[in-house]
Design a protein around this motif. Structure first.
Motif, PDB file in Angstrom:
ATOM      1  N   UNK A   5       0.832  -1.194   0.000  1.00  0.00           N
ATOM      2  CA  UNK A   5       0.000   0.000   0.000  1.00  0.00           C
ATOM      3  C   UNK A   5       0.872   1.250   0.000  1.00  0.00           C
ATOM      4  N   UNK A   6       1.962   1.245   0.771  1.00  0.00           N
ATOM      5  CA  UNK A   6       2.876   2.384   0.798  1.00  0.00           C
ATOM      6  C   UNK A   6       3.508   2.613  -0.570  1.00  0.00           C
ATOM      7  N   UNK A   7       3.913   1.538  -1.227  1.00  0.00           N
ATOM      8  CA  UNK A   7       4.529   1.658  -2.555  1.00  0.00           C
ATOM      9  C   UNK A   7       3.517   2.196  -3.562  1.00  0.00           C
ATOM     10  N   UNK A   8       2.292   1.688  -3.538  1.00  0.00           N
ATOM     11  CA  UNK A   8       1.251   2.164  -4.456  1.00  0.00           C
ATOM     12  C   UNK A   8       0.903   3.627  -4.173  1.00  0.00           C
ATOM     13  N   UNK A   9       0.811   3.997  -2.904  1.00  0.00           N
ATOM     14  CA  UNK A   9       0.524   5.393  -2.559  1.00  0.00           C
ATOM     15  C   UNK A   9       1.656   6.304  -3.026  1.00  0.00           C
TER      16      UNK A   9
END
Length: 133
Positions: A5-9
């Protein structure tokens, strides 16, 4: 899962920032100055995608220097029709009046073919502006 989720955000934020920077690039404004019979004209094309040669030909016609009654058409336009592009041009006639506002700004809707020398213009509006002292 949190790492994904952090990478996608992070990717979403980067794409948003890069899109804003790409769309905030400089304006492509062209301006041409002419003097005809002791009258000064400024023709401006704002954010135009047409070539400089075509802009200058249209500008010369708008101020009355050139006559475009004989336009050349290419074979493609004769067979398949014109590839119309629509632009806006502004013609400022300087020192029209003796009192402020002195200059007249006329807006033209210009229709031209991207493939040949065809173009036509139509007056959209006229206003008096204060640009010369």
């Amino acid at each position: 899962m949190k790492k994904t989720i952090k990478v996608l955000a992070f990717l979403l934020i980067m794409m948003t920032v890069l899109t804003v920077v790409a769309s905030a690039s400089g304006e492509n404004t062209a301006s041409y100055n002419y003097e005809v019979d002791d009258t000064e004209y400024t023709v401006t094309f704002s954010n135009s995608s047409m070539s400089r040669e075509k802009q200058e030909a249209i500008a010369r016609k708008l101020v009355g220097i050139d006559d475009s009654s004989a336009q050349t058409y290419g074979l493609k336009c004769t067979l398949f029709g014109h590839d119309y592009v629509y632009e806006t041009a502004y013609v400022t006639t300087h020192k029209v009046r003796t009192t402020a506002p002195r200059c007249k700004k006329t807006e033209y809707a210009v229709t031209y073919c991207d493939d040949c020398d065809y173009y036509e213009e139509e007056i959209v509006g006229t206003e008096f502006i204060d640009c010369c002292s």
